[in-house]
Motif scaffolding. Structure first.
Motif, mmCIF file in Angstrom:
data_model
loop_
_atom_site.group_PDB
_atom_site.id
_atom_site.type_symbol
_atom_site.label_atom_id
_atom_site.label_comp_id
_atom_site.label_asym_id
_atom_site.label_seq_id
_atom_site.Cartn_x
_atom_site.Cartn_y
_atom_site.Cartn_z
ATOM 1 N N LEU A 15 0.833 -1.191 0.000
ATOM 2 C CA LEU A 15 0.000 0.000 0.000
ATOM 3 C C LEU A 15 0.872 1.247 0.000
ATOM 4 O O LEU A 15 2.002 1.228 0.521
ATOM 5 N N GLN A 16 0.351 2.316 -0.554
ATOM 6 C CA GLN A 16 1.023 3.604 -0.509
ATOM 7 C C GLN A 16 0.072 4.606 0.133
ATOM 8 O O GLN A 16 -0.985 4.916 -0.414
ATOM 9 N N THR A 17 0.439 5.076 1.300
ATOM 10 C CA THR A 17 -0.413 5.968 2.080
ATOM 11 C C THR A 17 0.173 7.375 2.097
ATOM 12 O O THR A 17 1.371 7.545 2.347
ATOM 13 N N THR A 18 -0.653 8.355 1.820
ATOM 14 C CA THR A 18 -0.226 9.749 1.852
ATOM 15 C C THR A 18 -0.723 10.392 3.141
ATOM 16 O O THR A 18 -1.901 10.296 3.497
ATOM 17 N N CYS A 19 0.196 11.023 3.862
ATOM 18 C CA CYS A 19 -0.125 11.714 5.112
ATOM 19 C C CYS A 19 0.286 13.182 4.997
ATOM 20 O O CYS A 19 1.112 13.543 4.163
ATOM 21 N N LEU A 20 -0.308 14.000 5.849
ATOM 22 C CA LEU A 20 0.018 15.419 5.889
ATOM 23 C C LEU A 20 0.762 15.718 7.179
ATOM 24 O O LEU A 20 0.268 15.428 8.275
ATOM 25 N N ASP A 21 1.966 16.275 7.041
ATOM 26 C CA ASP A 21 2.727 16.720 8.196
ATOM 27 C C ASP A 21 2.121 18.036 8.672
ATOM 28 O O ASP A 21 2.198 19.060 7.992
ATOM 29 N N ARG A 22 1.483 18.009 9.836
ATOM 30 C CA ARG A 22 0.764 19.185 10.313
ATOM 31 C C ARG A 22 1.698 20.318 10.740
ATOM 32 O O ARG A 22 1.269 21.460 10.864
ATOM 33 N N LEU A 23 2.954 20.000 10.998
ATOM 34 C CA LEU A 23 3.894 21.037 11.406
ATOM 35 C C LEU A 23 4.427 21.819 10.215
ATOM 36 O O LEU A 23 4.602 23.038 10.283
ATOM 37 N N THR A 24 4.678 21.108 9.108
ATOM 38 C CA THR A 24 5.266 21.773 7.950
ATOM 39 C C THR A 24 4.251 22.020 6.833
ATOM 40 O O THR A 24 4.498 22.821 5.935
ATOM 41 N N GLY A 25 3.099 21.307 6.882
ATOM 42 C CA GLY A 25 2.116 21.431 5.823
ATOM 43 C C GLY A 25 2.453 20.626 4.585
ATOM 44 O O GLY A 25 1.763 20.716 3.567
ATOM 45 N N LYS A 26 3.510 19.812 4.650
ATOM 46 C CA LYS A 26 3.941 19.024 3.503
ATOM 47 C C LYS A 26 3.374 17.609 3.571
ATOM 48 O O LYS A 26 3.186 17.049 4.643
ATOM 49 N N GLU A 27 3.132 17.053 2.395
ATOM 50 C CA GLU A 27 2.671 15.675 2.324
ATOM 51 C C GLU A 27 3.865 14.721 2.313
ATOM 52 O O GLU A 27 4.934 15.056 1.799
ATOM 53 N N LEU A 28 3.675 13.541 2.892
ATOM 54 C CA LEU A 28 4.698 12.509 2.834
ATOM 55 C C LEU A 28 4.028 11.182 2.509
ATOM 56 O O LEU A 28 2.857 10.962 2.840
ATOM 57 N N THR A 29 4.770 10.323 1.854
ATOM 58 C CA THR A 29 4.241 9.044 1.398
ATOM 59 C C THR A 29 4.900 7.906 2.171
ATOM 60 O O THR A 29 6.129 7.899 2.357
ATOM 61 N N ILE A 30 4.077 6.966 2.619
ATOM 62 C CA ILE A 30 4.564 5.813 3.383
ATOM 63 C C ILE A 30 4.136 4.540 2.670
ATOM 64 O O ILE A 30 2.943 4.346 2.388
ATOM 65 N N ARG A 31 5.081 3.663 2.354
ATOM 66 C CA ARG A 31 4.764 2.377 1.741
ATOM 67 C C ARG A 31 4.756 1.323 2.835
ATOM 68 O O ARG A 31 5.604 1.308 3.720
ATOM 69 N N SER A 32 3.776 0.429 2.770
ATOM 70 C CA SER A 32 3.658 -0.609 3.791
ATOM 71 C C SER A 32 2.965 -1.830 3.214
ATOM 72 O O SER A 32 2.303 -1.748 2.169
ATOM 73 N N LYS A 33 3.119 -2.955 3.892
ATOM 74 C CA LYS A 33 2.422 -4.172 3.481
ATOM 75 C C LYS A 33 0.962 -4.129 3.908
ATOM 76 O O LYS A 33 0.084 -4.639 3.222
#
Length: 298
Positions: A15-33
């Motif tokens: 899976l590829q999950t997109t999250c929002l860093d609330r401190l910087t306002g930037k999105e980050l992507t996390i890959r996981s099983k």
């Protein structure tokens, strides 16, 4: 890092999950099983996974008022952790029932107070919160320090499936209910235990992925059971209010008079006392039993 879940897409065997860093306002992507949604009663993970639900959100309105006040003189003769307080006149046109829960004896407390779900949530400022607490305790001069306030809704909704593919949900994300019976932490821990050892076995190659199907098969019926039971516990207060004579009038003076009649040395007083005992006995399931939230067998 404080992150907020945004979305998840299938990515090959994971899976590829997109999250929002609330401190910087930037999105980050996390890959996981696998992805576990433990994101509460408004779960975006459950929504995006397409889990199916039954029931209704927002069936009643409530607020929490956390405050400091010395209530020892009111509870020293009957020390407890939780008090149900009936105070006619504490709420215009209402029964004036609230829950007063001890946080630290005997000067830190939590009041749970209701509001009309069909009206906008009230603005619970310090003045409003202090009035609710003083009215419910029955002491207009009570010294109070408000620590925090919040509003929330009573929900009656449960997931009929707790997973979809590689996405699993747990806790309030799949069983959304009021705090009656104290079911929240217990059942969330059970969800976590049920899912964790199965994921561990699959990831370590000790079991095939079909083992994960049993999570939904086992926990979805429990979600339905606890949500139904918690909401039934709220309904069971109705007969108690009726026996006390609180549903016969909206006049606080009359309501208090109806309640006081239970102390009369008359046939009517004895009949009322018998009815009160009978209706309170129906709450034994909530206050004395642990068959819903403990000792699950599959």
């Amino acid at each position: 890092m404080f992150t907020a879940y945004q979305r998840t897409v299938r990515d090959g065997e994971g899976l590829q999950t997109t999250c929002l860093d609330r401190l910087t306002g930037k999105e980050l992507t996390i890959r996981s099983k696998f992805l576990i949604g433990a994101d509460g009663g408004n779960s975006k993970v459950a929504e995006h996974a397409g889990l199916t639900f039954e029931g209704k959100m927002g069936v009643a309105g409530s607020m929490n008022i956390l405050f400091e006040a010395d209530l020892s003189r009111y509870v020293v003769h009957r020390p407890s952790v939780l008090y149900w307080v009936l105070q006619p006149g504490a709420d215009v046109g209402g029964i004036g029932m609230g829950l007063v829960r001890m946080i630290r004896p005997w000067n830190e407390w939590l009041i749970v107070w209701g509001y009309h779900i069909n009206q906008p949530a009230p603005k619970v400022d310090e003045a409003f919160a202090k009035k609710v607490a003083r009215d419910l305790v029955g002491d207009p001069d009570l010294e109070i320090e408000i620590q925090s306030v919040s509003t929330w809704t009573v929900n009656n909704m449960y997931a009929t499936e707790t997973s979809r593919g590689r996405v699993f949900c747990m806790g309030d994300a799949i069983h959304r209910h009021p705090p009656s019976n104290g079911l929240g932490s217990n059942t969330s821990i059970q969800d976590g235990f049920n899912l964790a050892w199965k994921l561990a076995h699959v990831i370590k190659g000790k079991a095939g992925p079909k083992l994960l199907d049993s999570y939904s098969q086992e926990r979805a019926p429990v979600a339905r059971q606890i949500v139904t039971r918690a909401n039934k516990s709220i309904e069971e207060f109705g007969p108690i209010f009726k026996a006390l004579g609180l549903l016969d009038s909206i006049d606080p003076v009359k309501m208090q008079s109806n309640m006081d009649a239970r102390c009369d040395d008359t046939p009517a007083g004895e009949a009322q006392r018998a009815k009160i005992r009978e209706t309170i006995a129906s709450k034994v399931y909530e206050f004395d039993a642990h068959g819903v939230e403990m000792n699950q067998r599959y």
